[in-house]
Motif scaffolding. Sequence first.
Motif, PDB file in Angstrom:
ATOM      1  N   VAL A   1      -0.132   4.813  -1.684  1.00  0.00           N
ATOM      2  CA  VAL A   1      -0.725   5.836  -0.831  1.00  0.00           C
ATOM      3  C   VAL A   1       0.356   6.405   0.082  1.00  0.00           C
ATOM      4  O   VAL A   1       1.269   5.688   0.495  1.00  0.00           O
ATOM      5  N   SER A   2       0.279   7.700   0.398  1.00  0.00           N
ATOM      6  CA  SER A   2       1.273   8.326   1.269  1.00  0.00           C
ATOM      7  C   SER A   2       1.234   7.718   2.669  1.00  0.00           C
ATOM      8  O   SER A   2       0.185   7.254   3.133  1.00  0.00           O
ATOM      9  N   MET A   3       2.390   7.740   3.345  1.00  0.00           N
ATOM     10  CA  MET A   3       2.471   7.192   4.689  1.00  0.00           C
ATOM     11  C   MET A   3       1.568   7.962   5.651  1.00  0.00           C
ATOM     12  O   MET A   3       0.958   7.385   6.549  1.00  0.00           O
ATOM     13  N   GLU A   4       1.484   9.294   5.466  1.00  0.00           N
ATOM     14  CA  GLU A   4       0.624  10.101   6.331  1.00  0.00           C
ATOM     15  C   GLU A   4      -0.826   9.673   6.219  1.00  0.00           C
ATOM     16  O   GLU A   4      -1.533   9.545   7.228  1.00  0.00           O
ATOM     17  N   LYS A   5      -1.279   9.439   5.002  1.00  0.00           N
ATOM     18  CA  LYS A   5      -2.683   9.051   4.791  1.00  0.00           C
ATOM     19  C   LYS A   5      -2.943   7.651   5.336  1.00  0.00           C
ATOM     20  O   LYS A   5      -4.002   7.391   5.926  1.00  0.00           O
ATOM     21  N   LEU A   6      -1.991   6.736   5.157  1.00  0.00           N
ATOM     22  CA  LEU A   6      -2.153   5.388   5.695  1.00  0.00           C
ATOM     23  C   LEU A   6      -2.258   5.427   7.220  1.00  0.00           C
ATOM     24  O   LEU A   6      -3.110   4.754   7.817  1.00  0.00           O
TER      25      LEU A   6
ATOM     26  N   LEU B   1       0.815  -1.219   0.000  1.00  0.00           N
ATOM     27  CA  LEU B   1       0.000   0.000   0.000  1.00  0.00           C
ATOM     28  C   LEU B   1       0.845   1.265   0.000  1.00  0.00           C
ATOM     29  O   LEU B   1       0.457   2.286  -0.583  1.00  0.00           O
ATOM     30  N   VAL B   2       2.017   1.208   0.675  1.00  0.00           N
ATOM     31  CA  VAL B   2       2.837   2.402   0.795  1.00  0.00           C
ATOM     32  C   VAL B   2       3.384   2.862  -0.555  1.00  0.00           C
ATOM     33  O   VAL B   2       3.819   4.013  -0.699  1.00  0.00           O
TER      34      VAL B   2
END
Length: 406
Positions: free
Chosen positions: A278-283, A274-275
């Motif tokens: 999608v951005s780490m902040e959003k995850l 997923l990383v």
Amino acid sequence: MKTPESAPSSTEFVVLMASLMSLVALSIDTMLPALDNIGRSLQITDPKDSQFIISTVFLGMGFGLVFYGPFGDTFGRKKSIYLGVAIFAVGSLISLLSESLPVMLCGRFLQGFGGSSCRIMTMAMIRDRYSGRDMARVVSLIMMIFILVPVLAPTVGQGILFVGSWRTIFGLFLVMSLLTVSWLAWRQPETLKEENRKSFNLKVILSGFRETILHPKSRAYTITAGVMFGGFVGYLSLSQQLLQVAYGLDEMFSVYFGAMALAVGFSSFANSRLVMLVSMEKLCATALLLGSVISAIFFTYAYFKGGLPRIEFLTVYFLGTFFSLGLLFGNLNAMAVEPLGHIAGTANSVISSIQTLISVVIGTAIGSFYEGNVLPIVGGFFACTTLSLIVILTVKKESSSVVGSI
């Protein structure tokens, strides 16, 4: 990356690093089925005091993590592990021979302090030998092996109790530490070249500590990871009393505990995919929101069930919570150290140490509210996820404001 001919193969290296990294996890998870036996043997009158047998290991780790990074950068990775495993072995021997809780806790503290060298130095050795995608592949393989420890360790501990006493478990720790360090000495060359070594300078260490603490993003993500790990430490400290005693699972405790660990492993694997999308902040924000919502719902449900809902529903809740945790720890640590690449070694030690110390305080606080039901654990996870979500969103908002002003 090409390695010296005398170095072990990639497969052997992965298994060796996973074995070293697993020492501390083994010393925590294998003990869980034996906590009642230890309590009776050491004449612990308050069952809550048994929690310290778990949390004291994390306390020792918190102090050790900040020490071994700079030590290993100066004297080499192998000497750092030799020192740490020797302290771990002494701690295991003290705990094995203990006749009182204070002596037991002294041994457990030394286990955590010594074993933390393996956590720091194995990652350093991986960085020394591999880089880029090769390093990512090796770390993923090591974590796949490492996740088997919390899955299998309680079963191993329970099996030992069938044929021996809880002291035999500490004997196992002693044997494992001696075997793994002998394997390291025999097969693995030193990975830190002489020209890359740094002086063991207290001023440099304090400067790195100060820079890590004062950097706003690093500080925020470090605290967030520590808070979330605190919820997990609270669960670890109470899991045996809750599942084995309150729910009467007995020998099935290890099965349920292992299932929870698999949820973390599965989500960690999912995060590696997923990383990239999608951005780490959003995850992290999504995982925290998920954890906060399901904890609030389940706390309400558990409250009206007298604090002991059906084990099937509790299992579903824990699986969901631990899946969200698996999306957090790797990302939060990566974001904490990202702005400090020029002092990555020292920063990683400082960040890991602060996280561990915060987690001990929070985990101990959660354990102090235990009254034979799930409410302290669920309420603790709700408080931790909600607070962490606020911090993450605040950091994201501040970063957006800075970018916008530019």
